[in-house]
Design a protein around this motif. Structure first.
Motif, mmCIF file in Angstrom:
data_model
loop_
_atom_site.group_PDB
_atom_site.id
_atom_site.type_symbol
_atom_site.label_atom_id
_atom_site.label_comp_id
_atom_site.label_asym_id
_atom_site.label_seq_id
_atom_site.Cartn_x
_atom_site.Cartn_y
_atom_site.Cartn_z
ATOM 1 N N UNK A 185 0.822 -1.203 0.000
ATOM 2 C CA UNK A 185 0.000 0.000 0.000
ATOM 3 C C UNK A 185 0.858 1.254 0.000
ATOM 4 N N UNK A 186 0.198 2.332 -0.256
ATOM 5 C CA UNK A 186 0.796 3.631 -0.016
ATOM 6 C C UNK A 186 0.920 3.759 1.500
ATOM 7 N N UNK A 187 2.014 4.343 1.970
ATOM 8 C CA UNK A 187 2.254 4.453 3.410
ATOM 9 C C UNK A 187 1.886 5.844 3.917
ATOM 10 N N UNK A 188 1.327 5.850 5.114
ATOM 11 C CA UNK A 188 0.931 7.090 5.781
ATOM 12 C C UNK A 188 1.724 7.244 7.061
ATOM 13 N N UNK A 189 1.998 8.475 7.450
ATOM 14 C CA UNK A 189 2.588 8.760 8.760
ATOM 15 C C UNK A 189 1.461 9.112 9.721
ATOM 16 N N UNK A 190 0.582 8.164 9.903
ATOM 17 C CA UNK A 190 -0.598 8.343 10.735
ATOM 18 C C UNK A 190 -0.724 7.134 11.660
ATOM 19 N N UNK A 245 0.973 -1.989 -7.290
ATOM 20 C CA UNK A 245 1.214 -2.143 -5.867
ATOM 21 C C UNK A 245 1.951 -3.397 -5.452
ATOM 22 N N UNK A 246 1.836 -4.469 -6.187
ATOM 23 C CA UNK A 246 2.445 -5.705 -5.736
ATOM 24 C C UNK A 246 3.879 -5.882 -6.192
ATOM 25 N N UNK A 247 4.427 -5.015 -7.031
ATOM 26 C CA UNK A 247 5.787 -5.225 -7.516
ATOM 27 C C UNK A 247 6.828 -4.659 -6.579
#
Length: 168
Positions: free
Chosen positions: A127-132, A162-164
């Protein structure tokens, strides 16, 4: 007029009108999501359309996650959301990312240059990462009606599916 806003009462009112969420749920997001900004379209002093830009990262790049994109019922079909999305592109860093909540929205967002590219597995390991906090990340994903959300991305940079996990 488009501008950033922190007017909590207007944000909650519009959010509840469009999405039907409880005040408590909206306040949870507003009070606990730390790396966000609300871009609003105003008719005079009234907030009539909005979207949130939430800071995120993917494959070493910085971007913005578009969240809670909406227009009040009495102000629809005037291009306000389109104007907000185009303005959001000016604030995106390397990319914009979103998860359409309904099937028809994939076609709509593709008209703005978004591509269906990023997928999440059941553990959201790709996934896209969040600083949350974990609670806020879960909240952001819960906005989708899909068990395994598909993401759409807008960027001049070629980003992988996303999976690569690798830049091509």
């Amino acid at each position: 007029m488009i501008r950033f806003t922190e007017n909590k009462e207007q944000i909650i009112s519009l959010w509840q009108e469009v999405f039907g969420d409880s005040r408590e749920d909206v306040e949870f997001f507003l009070n606990n999501c730390k790396n966000k900004a609300c871009l609003g379209y105003f008719d005079g002093n009234l907030l009539v359309a909005m979207l949130f830009l939430v800071d995120c990262r993917y494959c070493g790049y910085s971007g913005k996650y578009l969240y809670a994109v909406c227009t009040g019922e009495n102000h629809r079909k005037r291009g306000y959301a389109s104007k907000l999305i185009n303005e959001a592109k000016k604030h995106m860093n390397d990319f914009l990312w979103l998860i359409p909540a309904e099937d028809y929205l994939f076609d709509l967002y593709s008209k703005y240059g978004f591509e269906t590219k990023l997928y999440s597995d059941s553990s959201y390991g790709n996934k896209v990462e969040f600083s949350e906090s974990d609670d806020i990340v879960d909240y952001l994903y819960d906005g989708s009606r899909y068990e395994f959300p598909k993401g759409m991305i807008y960027s001049a940079i070629h980003l992988p599916d996303g999976n690569t996990g690798l830049i091509k």
